[in-house]
Design a protein around this motif. Structure first.
Motif, PDB file in Angstrom:
ATOM      1  N   THR A 172      -8.926   4.646 -11.341  1.00 53.61           N
ATOM      2  CA  THR A 172      -9.551   3.968 -12.489  1.00 53.61           C
ATOM      3  C   THR A 172     -10.684   4.768 -13.114  1.00 53.61           C
ATOM      4  O   THR A 172     -11.100   4.470 -14.238  1.00 53.61           O
ATOM      5  CB  THR A 172     -10.098   2.598 -12.068  1.00 53.61           C
ATOM      6  N   ARG A 313      -2.913  -0.422 -22.460  1.00 57.76           N
ATOM      7  CA  ARG A 313      -4.287  -0.804 -22.101  1.00 57.76           C
ATOM      8  C   ARG A 313      -4.932   0.350 -21.356  1.00 57.76           C
ATOM      9  O   ARG A 313      -4.423   0.801 -20.332  1.00 57.76           O
ATOM     10  CB  ARG A 313      -4.285  -2.067 -21.244  1.00 57.76           C
ATOM     11  N   TRP A 324      -6.087   5.885 -16.185  1.00 57.43           N
ATOM     12  CA  TRP A 324      -5.245   4.820 -15.639  1.00 57.43           C
ATOM     13  C   TRP A 324      -4.816   3.936 -16.802  1.00 57.43           C
ATOM     14  O   TRP A 324      -5.638   3.275 -17.434  1.00 57.43           O
ATOM     15  CB  TRP A 324      -6.052   4.032 -14.616  1.00 57.43           C
ATOM     16  N   ASP A 326      -2.120   1.118 -18.530  1.00 58.78           N
ATOM     17  CA  ASP A 326      -1.160   0.026 -18.369  1.00 58.78           C
ATOM     18  C   ASP A 326      -0.204   0.045 -19.564  1.00 58.78           C
ATOM     19  O   ASP A 326      -0.608  -0.217 -20.698  1.00 58.78           O
ATOM     20  CB  ASP A 326      -1.920  -1.300 -18.303  1.00 58.78           C
ATOM     21  N   SER A 328       2.770  -1.699 -19.376  1.00 60.57           N
ATOM     22  CA  SER A 328       3.751  -2.725 -19.020  1.00 60.57           C
ATOM     23  C   SER A 328       4.295  -3.467 -20.238  1.00 60.57           C
ATOM     24  O   SER A 328       5.412  -3.995 -20.199  1.00 60.57           O
ATOM     25  CB  SER A 328       3.139  -3.712 -18.028  1.00 60.57           C
ATOM     26  N   GLY A 351       2.545   4.749 -11.081  1.00 59.59           N
ATOM     27  CA  GLY A 351       1.552   3.712 -10.862  1.00 59.59           C
ATOM     28  C   GLY A 351       1.697   2.948  -9.557  1.00 59.59           C
ATOM     29  O   GLY A 351       0.701   2.737  -8.845  1.00 59.59           O
ATOM     30  N   GLU A 357      -0.944  -3.219  -7.509  1.00 59.19           N
ATOM     31  CA  GLU A 357      -1.673  -3.372  -8.771  1.00 59.19           C
ATOM     32  C   GLU A 357      -1.260  -2.321  -9.791  1.00 59.19           C
ATOM     33  O   GLU A 357      -1.596  -2.426 -10.973  1.00 59.19           O
ATOM     34  CB  GLU A 357      -3.185  -3.273  -8.528  1.00 59.19           C
ATOM     35  N   HIS A 361       1.967   0.666 -14.610  1.00 59.96           N
ATOM     36  CA  HIS A 361       0.939   1.642 -14.941  1.00 59.96           C
ATOM     37  C   HIS A 361       1.431   3.074 -14.739  1.00 59.96           C
ATOM     38  O   HIS A 361       2.371   3.338 -13.989  1.00 59.96           O
ATOM     39  CB  HIS A 361      -0.293   1.451 -14.051  1.00 59.96           C
TER      40      HIS A 361
END
Length: 385
Positions: A172, A313, A324, A326, A328, A351, A357, A361
């Motif tokens: 992150t 994101r 990192w 996202d 999805s 990811g 989590e 990603h």
């Protein structure tokens, strides 16, 4: 005073490299998956290694290669951290150091807190040390990610004996606040546990003074902590084996001093020479230029994602050259990276390897030329345009 950003090497030259980044996939695939950067070495490192080759200086690492003093000087200049040189030891790489320390602070079968999503070798390292992984996901807030202190407390109360911290956090890019680290230290002290902090991305923190080494967060942190780091991520030295293990106090220093001699012997001579050169004041200007280049790319990536992948994101990392992201919303499955490699010819890190989590990603390495980063995101954007 303005700093001139470092210029990445051209692709035709980079493709002559024989490292993983440039050999794992065919030439038509742009590689953004592994944490290697595309810049020339800092001149002091080149000079040290060139001199060693000319001398045939390729033997065993000496008992005192100068790593201790070099790291202490670097920590003082870059972090304002006054490290006792007697608390500094060395080994082959950060994960070697982590597993050897873990073996001394837990018994087989005991649980170790790991804050997911996290660098995939953390999972293997805990298991190699005989521990059991206790996943405590990072807390997500409007300001980014942070340590879930409530979750950590529950894990420690239930018997976890150690916390494996990633500071700054990979993937992150979170730089944990001093207050958060101090609160973690109080929990660890209360439950008679220990923290091992992987701080390899610390020198890559963007805000000056923004990085807090865990052992400096409080007296409690120093009393129950170890840190492990290396110049390898910042200065692109992963193939040259050398890492630093730092004890928070005299008790931990005795533990490190008692490690088998082979732990120190795993340090490569070229790794030690390169780390000493990297940590010298002569390399500071190069590091400042690197940070200027990475800061530009960090902002550029945000612009490119907004333009070509507006549903993605992304929060700009506080440290490092790893993003990192996202994706999805685009329906590329739980693990988008294989699809993007096949269809866009862009290799990103998977990811889900960072934990559950990480579904949906990808992790993107932006330590490259801006035009290469632009082409990579445009290739992916073409799939949804």
């Amino acid at each position: 005073m303005s700093v001139t950003p470092l210029q990445a090497l051209p692709l035709e030259l980079l493709r002559q490299r024989s490292s993983t980044k440039w050999r794992k996939y065919p030439e038509e695939v742009l590689p953004f998956f592994v944490a290697e950067t595309d810049y020339e070495l800092a001149p002091p490192i080149t000079e040290a290694l060139t001199r060693a080759v000319r001398l045939g200086d390729t033997g065993y690492t000496p008992p005192d290669p100068g790593v201790r003093e070099a790291f202490a000087g670097f920590a003082a200049r870059r972090f304002g951290w006054d490290v006792d040189p007697a608390h500094i030891f060395w080994t082959g790489d950060v994960m070697m150091g982590v597993v050897e320390i873990l073996r001394r602070v837990i018994e087989p079968g005991e649980r170790v807190v790991v804050m997911t999503p996290v660098y995939p070798p953390f999972f293997d390292t805990v298991e190699e040390a005989g521990g059991v992984i206790e996943r405590v996901p990072l807390a997500r807030t409007d300001r980014g990610w942070g340590i879930d202190l409530t979750g950590v407390e529950a894990a420690l109360r239930a018997g976890a004996r150690a916390v494996l911290l990633c500071n700054p956090h990979n993937p992150t890019g979170t730089v944990h606040a001093r207050e958060s680290l101090a609160a973690l230290a109080l929990l660890v002290e209360r439950f008679d546990a220990m923290v091992i902090s992987d701080e390899i991305h610390g020198p890559l923190t963007y805000a000056p003074g923004g990085f807090t080494p865990y052992l400096t967060a409080s007296a409690a942190a120093a009393a129950r902590g170890y840190a492990v780091t290396s110049a390898s991520k910042t200065f692109n030295l992963a193939g040259l084996k050398c890492a630093v293990m730092i004890a928070g106090g005299a008790t931990q220093a005795r533990v490190l001093k008692a490690l088998p001699a082979e732990v120190e012997w795993r340090t490569g001579l070229f790794g030690a020479l390169a780390n000493v050169a990297a940590y010298s004041a002569d390399s500071d200007a190069w590091l400042d230029s690197l940070m200027a280049a990475l800061a530009q790319n960090r902002a550029l990536l945000g612009e490119l994602l907004r333009e070509h992948l507006p549903l993605a994101r992304y929060r700009a990392p506080d440290a490092g050259f790893l993003a990192w992201v996202d994706v999805s919303a685009y329906g590329w499955g739980d693990n988008p990276a294989p699809h993007l490699r096949r269809e866009a010819k862009v290799a990103l890190h998977h990811g889900p390897l960072f934990g559950v989590e990480g579904k949906g990603h990808v992790r993107i390495n932006f330590g490259c030329a801006p035009e290469v980063l632009r082409e990579g995101i445009e290739r992916i954007g073409a799939l949804v345009s």
